[in-house]
Design a protein around this motif. Sequence first.
Motif, PDB file in Angstrom:
ATOM      1  N   HIS A  21       0.831  -1.201   0.000  1.00  0.00           N
ATOM      2  CA  HIS A  21       0.000   0.000   0.000  1.00  0.00           C
ATOM      3  C   HIS A  21       0.871   1.259   0.000  1.00  0.00           C
ATOM      4  O   HIS A  21       0.657   2.171  -0.809  1.00  0.00           O
ATOM      5  N   ASP A  22       1.848   1.316   0.894  1.00  0.00           N
ATOM      6  CA  ASP A  22       2.721   2.481   0.981  1.00  0.00           C
ATOM      7  C   ASP A  22       3.539   2.664  -0.295  1.00  0.00           C
ATOM      8  O   ASP A  22       3.758   3.780  -0.749  1.00  0.00           O
ATOM      9  N   LEU A  23       3.975   1.555  -0.867  1.00  0.00           N
ATOM     10  CA  LEU A  23       4.752   1.623  -2.099  1.00  0.00           C
ATOM     11  C   LEU A  23       3.932   2.228  -3.239  1.00  0.00           C
ATOM     12  O   LEU A  23       4.365   3.174  -3.892  1.00  0.00           O
ATOM     13  N   PHE A  24       2.744   1.700  -3.486  1.00  0.00           N
ATOM     14  CA  PHE A  24       1.920   2.204  -4.587  1.00  0.00           C
ATOM     15  C   PHE A  24       1.370   3.604  -4.302  1.00  0.00           C
ATOM     16  O   PHE A  24       1.200   4.389  -5.229  1.00  0.00           O
ATOM     17  N   ARG A  25       1.124   3.910  -3.046  1.00  0.00           N
ATOM     18  CA  ARG A  25       0.547   5.214  -2.727  1.00  0.00           C
ATOM     19  C   ARG A  25       1.604   6.309  -2.627  1.00  0.00           C
ATOM     20  O   ARG A  25       1.472   7.357  -3.242  1.00  0.00           O
ATOM     21  N   HIS A  26       2.654   6.067  -1.852  1.00  0.00           N
ATOM     22  CA  HIS A  26       3.601   7.134  -1.540  1.00  0.00           C
ATOM     23  C   HIS A  26       4.942   7.041  -2.277  1.00  0.00           C
ATOM     24  O   HIS A  26       5.610   8.056  -2.447  1.00  0.00           O
ATOM     25  N   ASN A  27       5.344   5.851  -2.697  1.00  0.00           N
ATOM     26  CA  ASN A  27       6.667   5.685  -3.311  1.00  0.00           C
ATOM     27  C   ASN A  27       6.627   4.834  -4.574  1.00  0.00           C
ATOM     28  O   ASN A  27       7.424   3.901  -4.720  1.00  0.00           O
ATOM     29  N   PRO A  28       5.727   5.124  -5.510  1.00  0.00           N
ATOM     30  CA  PRO A  28       5.626   4.260  -6.698  1.00  0.00           C
ATOM     31  C   PRO A  28       6.884   4.245  -7.560  1.00  0.00           C
ATOM     32  O   PRO A  28       7.115   3.279  -8.273  1.00  0.00           O
ATOM     33  N   ASN A  29       7.706   5.271  -7.470  1.00  0.00           N
ATOM     34  CA  ASN A  29       8.941   5.275  -8.255  1.00  0.00           C
ATOM     35  C   ASN A  29       9.895   4.177  -7.797  1.00  0.00           C
ATOM     36  O   ASN A  29      10.737   3.735  -8.570  1.00  0.00           O
ATOM     37  N   GLU A  30       9.761   3.743  -6.545  1.00  0.00           N
ATOM     38  CA  GLU A  30      10.600   2.644  -6.046  1.00  0.00           C
ATOM     39  C   GLU A  30      10.326   1.342  -6.791  1.00  0.00           C
ATOM     40  O   GLU A  30      11.173   0.456  -6.833  1.00  0.00           O
ATOM     41  N   ILE A  31       9.136   1.210  -7.374  1.00  0.00           N
ATOM     42  CA  ILE A  31       8.812  -0.006  -8.122  1.00  0.00           C
ATOM     43  C   ILE A  31       9.742  -0.141  -9.326  1.00  0.00           C
ATOM     44  O   ILE A  31      10.093  -1.249  -9.720  1.00  0.00           O
ATOM     45  N   ALA A  32      10.193   0.998  -9.876  1.00  0.00           N
ATOM     46  CA  ALA A  32      11.136   0.974 -10.999  1.00  0.00           C
ATOM     47  C   ALA A  32      12.475   0.364 -10.588  1.00  0.00           C
ATOM     48  O   ALA A  32      13.165  -0.240 -11.415  1.00  0.00           O
ATOM     49  N   VAL A  33      12.835   0.492  -9.329  1.00  0.00           N
ATOM     50  CA  VAL A  33      14.068  -0.108  -8.822  1.00  0.00           C
ATOM     51  C   VAL A  33      13.859  -1.605  -8.587  1.00  0.00           C
ATOM     52  O   VAL A  33      14.723  -2.423  -8.871  1.00  0.00           O
ATOM     53  N   ILE A  34      12.685  -1.966  -8.095  1.00  0.00           N
ATOM     54  CA  ILE A  34      12.372  -3.350  -7.744  1.00  0.00           C
ATOM     55  C   ILE A  34      12.090  -4.196  -8.986  1.00  0.00           C
ATOM     56  O   ILE A  34      12.514  -5.345  -9.064  1.00  0.00           O
ATOM     57  N   SER A  35      11.377  -3.626  -9.945  1.00  0.00           N
ATOM     58  CA  SER A  35      10.971  -4.368 -11.143  1.00  0.00           C
ATOM     59  C   SER A  35      11.222  -3.526 -12.402  1.00  0.00           C
ATOM     60  O   SER A  35      10.294  -3.130 -13.107  1.00  0.00           O
ATOM     61  N   PRO A  36      12.499  -3.252 -12.690  1.00  0.00           N
ATOM     62  CA  PRO A  36      12.830  -2.320 -13.777  1.00  0.00           C
ATOM     63  C   PRO A  36      12.469  -2.813 -15.172  1.00  0.00           C
ATOM     64  O   PRO A  36      12.350  -1.994 -16.095  1.00  0.00           O
ATOM     65  N   ASP A  37      12.296  -4.108 -15.345  1.00  0.00           N
ATOM     66  CA  ASP A  37      11.897  -4.602 -16.663  1.00  0.00           C
ATOM     67  C   ASP A  37      10.420  -4.316 -16.935  1.00  0.00           C
ATOM     68  O   ASP A  37       9.982  -4.351 -18.086  1.00  0.00           O
TER      69      ASP A  37
END
Length: 152
Positions: A21-37
């Motif tokens: 929840h926090d990732l998608f709401r407040h830090n979605p850019n971090e998903i680019a680090v976790i799943s860059p493909d």
Amino acid sequence: MALSGKLIGYIKISKKGDVFHDLFRHNPNEIAVISPDKIHACELVDGDRGTVGSLVHWHYSHEGKKKIDKAVIEAVNEENHMIVFNVVGGDLVDDKFKTMKVILHTEKKGDAQVITLTLEFEKLDTSVPYPTSFMDWFCHMLKDIDAHGKTE
């Protein structure tokens, strides 16, 4: 063939629901680090990050192509770790769908923690296939997030 529909996916996760929840709401850019493909960036275009009514642009790759979608955060529920994105423009809705909502929430099911991904959509016409490949892509990204940081 119906023009509107709903696809629901359930993914058993090892992390607590507030992490997603926090990732998608407040830090979605971090998903680019976790799943860059899959995710390349998430830009805040209007509003305050994580608030209802804010507009974000998602840059991602799906089916071998780079794409961009515009989404508005339509609803947030902290208690249920739920966030609803209404896709209002971009590659997904401009080409195939009149409407598309992406709903993420987590809950306990027995001893397991589960993230539920719901796609609610209306296709432009009957020739448009159901968004099963987008659902698969999204589920794989959620599994990438869950696996991130594990040392096995």
